[in-house]
Design a protein around this motif. Structure first.
Motif, short mmCIF file in Angstrom:
data_model
loop_
_atom_site.label_atom_id
_atom_site.label_comp_id
_atom_site.label_asym_id
_atom_site.label_seq_id
_atom_site.Cartn_x
_atom_site.Cartn_y
_atom_site.Cartn_z
N LEU A 114 0.85 -1.19 0.00
CA LEU A 114 0.00 0.00 0.00
C LEU A 114 0.89 1.24 0.00
O LEU A 114 1.89 1.28 0.72
N ILE A 174 -4.89 6.42 -0.19
CA ILE A 174 -4.25 5.11 -0.05
C ILE A 174 -4.36 4.45 -1.41
O ILE A 174 -5.46 4.34 -1.97
N PHE A 206 -3.42 1.09 -3.80
CA PHE A 206 -3.00 -0.32 -3.82
C PHE A 206 -1.83 -0.45 -4.78
O PHE A 206 -1.97 -0.25 -5.98
#
Length: 176
Positions: free
Chosen positions: A19, A31, A33
């Motif tokens: 992350l 945030i 991925f």
């Protein structure tokens, strides 16, 4: 209007993979991925889209409290987050995201229920669109939104990640 802010960034490992976390002095704002080196273009496009000038500055210390709360969540020690947020989005999106924050750990709601809660019962598809644009997944728990029929549908990070998060919270059994 473009706002000049320092955007601090760091990475962490999680059950969902790497992350990348971005925060300002106002709070966590994104945030992503994936690891930072593969996320730079996406993050810079996100900053530009939301009228934010400035570069990403690596800062473990600023990101540390966010990373610690996420680690606690992933290890089952935390069910809620108490981090300041620096949200970028439309008024409607922010209304949806605030409703998502009220879905308790281990609980789910449908897109239709969220639309009703925010006073826009016919805006089910728009709620789905706002859910998909959530810049702070996990902390703003968009993974807890499911279809009216109870099926897992749509997740910006992929249904596999949604399944992991719902399994972690005890909502579903992990499918092998």
């Amino acid at each position: 209007m473009t706002e000049q802010l320092i955007h601090y960034v760091d990475e962490m490992d999680s059950p969902l993979g790497r992350l990348t976390i971005v925060a300002t002095d106002h709070g966590v704002c994104h945030i992503h991925f994936g690891e930072l080196k593969t996320s730079i273009a996406t993050l810079n496009a996100w900053l530009k889209k939301h009228g934010r000038k400035g570069e990403l500055t690596h800062c473990m210390e600023t990101i540390r409290p966010i990373r610690e709360q996420l680690e606690d969540y992933f290890s089952g020690k935390r069910a809620t987050f108490d981090l300041p947020l620096d949200l970028c989005g439309t008024i409607f999106q922010k209304k949806v995201w605030n409703a998502l924050k009220n879905i308790g750990y281990g609980k789910t709601k449908s897109y239709k229920e969220i639309a009703q809660e925010i006073g826009a019962p016919k805006a089910v598809r728009a709620v789905g669109g706002a859910n998909n644009k959530n810049p702070i997944p996990i902390i703003i728990p968009c993974h807890r939104v499911i279809g009216s029929n109870g099926n897992m549908v749509g997740y910006g990070g992929g249904l596999d990640k949604k399944e992991i998060l719902l399994s972690l919270e005890g909502v579903i059994q992990k499918i092998s």
